[in-house]
Every structure is written in C-alpha cells, then in structure tokens.
Design a protein around this motif. Structure first.
Motif, PDB file in Angstrom:
ATOM      1  N   GLN A 138      -2.736  -4.961  -6.795  1.00  0.00           N
ATOM      2  CA  GLN A 138      -4.092  -4.389  -6.840  1.00  0.00           C
ATOM      3  C   GLN A 138      -5.138  -5.424  -6.425  1.00  0.00           C
ATOM      4  O   GLN A 138      -6.083  -5.107  -5.715  1.00  0.00           O
ATOM      5  CB  GLN A 138      -4.400  -3.873  -8.250  1.00  0.00           C
ATOM      6  N   LYS A 139      -4.943  -6.639  -6.848  1.00  0.00           N
ATOM      7  CA  LYS A 139      -5.872  -7.703  -6.460  1.00  0.00           C
ATOM      8  C   LYS A 139      -5.874  -7.896  -4.940  1.00  0.00           C
ATOM      9  O   LYS A 139      -6.914  -8.090  -4.329  1.00  0.00           O
ATOM     10  CB  LYS A 139      -5.458  -9.038  -7.104  1.00  0.00           C
ATOM     11  N   LEU A 146      -5.017  -5.721  -2.600  1.00  0.00           N
ATOM     12  CA  LEU A 146      -5.606  -4.583  -1.891  1.00  0.00           C
ATOM     13  C   LEU A 146      -7.125  -4.566  -2.054  1.00  0.00           C
ATOM     14  O   LEU A 146      -7.851  -4.205  -1.124  1.00  0.00           O
ATOM     15  CB  LEU A 146      -4.984  -3.266  -2.369  1.00  0.00           C
ATOM     16  N   ALA A 147      -7.607  -4.970  -3.213  1.00  0.00           N
ATOM     17  CA  ALA A 147      -9.062  -5.030  -3.426  1.00  0.00           C
ATOM     18  C   ALA A 147      -9.677  -6.089  -2.511  1.00  0.00           C
ATOM     19  O   ALA A 147     -10.752  -5.903  -1.951  1.00  0.00           O
ATOM     20  CB  ALA A 147      -9.366  -5.346  -4.888  1.00  0.00           C
ATOM     21  N   TYR A 148      -8.960  -7.177  -2.349  1.00  0.00           N
ATOM     22  CA  TYR A 148      -9.425  -8.256  -1.476  1.00  0.00           C
ATOM     23  C   TYR A 148      -9.545  -7.766  -0.030  1.00  0.00           C
ATOM     24  O   TYR A 148     -10.549  -8.005   0.649  1.00  0.00           O
ATOM     25  CB  TYR A 148      -8.449  -9.431  -1.575  1.00  0.00           C
ATOM     26  N   ARG A 188       0.849  -1.197   0.000  1.00  0.00           N
ATOM     27  CA  ARG A 188       0.000   0.000   0.000  1.00  0.00           C
ATOM     28  C   ARG A 188       0.889   1.253   0.000  1.00  0.00           C
ATOM     29  O   ARG A 188       0.606   2.232  -0.665  1.00  0.00           O
ATOM     30  CB  ARG A 188      -0.908   0.006   1.226  1.00  0.00           C
ATOM     31  N   THR A 242      -0.372  -5.546 -10.874  1.00  0.00           N
ATOM     32  CA  THR A 242      -1.681  -6.201 -11.035  1.00  0.00           C
ATOM     33  C   THR A 242      -1.974  -7.095  -9.823  1.00  0.00           C
ATOM     34  O   THR A 242      -3.074  -7.082  -9.275  1.00  0.00           O
ATOM     35  CB  THR A 242      -1.693  -7.056 -12.328  1.00  0.00           C
ATOM     36  N   ALA A 288      -9.875  -4.733   0.993  1.00  0.00           N
ATOM     37  CA  ALA A 288     -10.898  -3.704   1.093  1.00  0.00           C
ATOM     38  C   ALA A 288     -12.297  -4.294   1.256  1.00  0.00           C
ATOM     39  O   ALA A 288     -13.175  -3.713   1.847  1.00  0.00           O
ATOM     40  CB  ALA A 288     -10.860  -2.807  -0.135  1.00  0.00           C
ATOM     41  N   ARG A 289     -12.457  -5.514   0.748  1.00  0.00           N
ATOM     42  CA  ARG A 289     -13.756  -6.184   0.897  1.00  0.00           C
ATOM     43  C   ARG A 289     -13.845  -6.884   2.251  1.00  0.00           C
ATOM     44  O   ARG A 289     -14.727  -7.666   2.495  1.00  0.00           O
ATOM     45  CB  ARG A 289     -13.934  -7.250  -0.182  1.00  0.00           C
TER      46      ARG A 289
END
Ligand SMILES: [Zn+2]
Length: 193
Positions: free
Chosen positions: A181-182, A184-186, A130, A178, A188-189
């Motif tokens: 990003q996956k 961090l998206a994980y 991050r 890539t 965030a959920r």
C-alpha cells in the motif's frame, strides 16, 4: 521486443526550435505503453543525449551519465513527452544530476536503455502488486524504495527476506500488504521527491 516493422514511419523532432515531421525508413521496435518505442533508436538517443548533456557538467556522454541518479518513479495522470521527444509516456522516471542539481523527467524505457537504471524492474513490481496485493515487490524495487525513504529499515529487511516466499503467515501477509500500500500510494503521488 523484436523488430516488427520495416516500413516507413514518421518521427517528430525539433529542428531549429521548430517541430517538423521527418519521414524515415527504419527498423521500428514496439515497447510497452510506458516506453519510448516506435522510433528510430539512434535518432531519439541523440536527442536524449543532447538534452541530458545540456543539464550535465561533463561534456562527454559516458562521464555525464555517471552524474545522474534515479530519484523518483511514477505514473503520469496525463500523457507526457519524454526528453527524447517520444510521446506519449506514462511511466515516468525523475532523474537528478548530482553535480548540477538539475532534474528531468524521462520515460522508463529511455532510462533503462540509455542510462542503465533498472527502473523497468520497479515498474514491473508496481504492476505485479497492483494486480495481486498478495504478491511482493522485487529486491531492486525494495532497494530503491528504501533509499527514497518510502519503506523503513525494518520493512526493507522483511521485504528482502520474504519476497520469494509464498506461504506467509497471516501476520507476514498483513505486513506485505502494508508495504504494498505504501508503494502504490507513492506511485500515485507521481513519486517525485
Ligand atoms: Zn525517451
């Protein structure tokens, strides 16, 4: 993580279903934001143990522990309370009992200290990427994320063969971004599967 305070402190606990504040004199350790620090280790461990045993099939701690598996990590949007009673926790771990099918949210520090899962390494990886998207998640985090299906087999292989490398080609760096990003998206959920 050395003990920093020997003064009196209050701990909050449940006695007969009623929340009470107990004054205790203990060695207080301070941990990171996500953890279950500032407490009497033994006491909170007892509470965590009681809660975990209630959700387990085995009745002794050492066996019961082995029924559990780390299945999710995430950062809480609002501060939450650990199973051990510690508040606040931000770094949440979801654990599931593979025998009873029960799940629980436990703070990162408790998961590492009492269950022995290296969730701390996963959170360290998250913080690192991050802060700097050119950095890589670590090997342990990659194993966990592959297991959870967050990264695919090819990405996992790429990750494990390049995570120590600093001089990546443009294309390799793009792949690392890539993957990051996956991840961090994980998180965030809240990462609960
Ligand atoms: Zn805890």
């Amino acid at each position: 993580m050395a003990p920093t305070d020997l003064s009196k402190t209050f701990i909050r606990c449940l006695r007969g279903g009623v929340r009470v504040d107990l004054e205790v004199t203990s060695t207080v350790s301070h941990f990171g934001d996500g953890g279950c620090g500032r407490m009497s280790d033994g006491y909170n461990f007892q509470q965590l143990k009681t809660e975990i045993l209630a959700l387990s099939r085995a009745t002794d701690w050492e066996t019961a522990k082995t029924e559990w598996k780390l299945i999710g990590v995430g950062e809480a949007e609002e501060r939450e309370t650990c199973l051990c009673g510690h508040f606040p926790i931000i770094e949440l771990c979801t654990i599931t009992n593979q025998v009873t099918g029960r799940t629980a949210d436990v703070g990162n520090v408790c998961v590492k200290r009492f269950l022995g899962f290296r969730s701390d390494l996963i959170f360290a990886s998250i913080k690192r990427i991050r802060k700097d998207p050119d950095k890589s998640i670590g090997a342990e985090a990659a194993v966990f994320l592959r297991e959870r299906g967050i990264i695919n087999a090819w990405e996992y292989d790429f990750q494990q063969s390049t995570y120590r490398k600093r001089d990546l080609t443009y294309k390799q760096l793009s792949t690392r971004h890539t993957i990051n990003q996956k991840v961090l998206a994980y998180v965030a959920r809240r990462g609960i599967v």
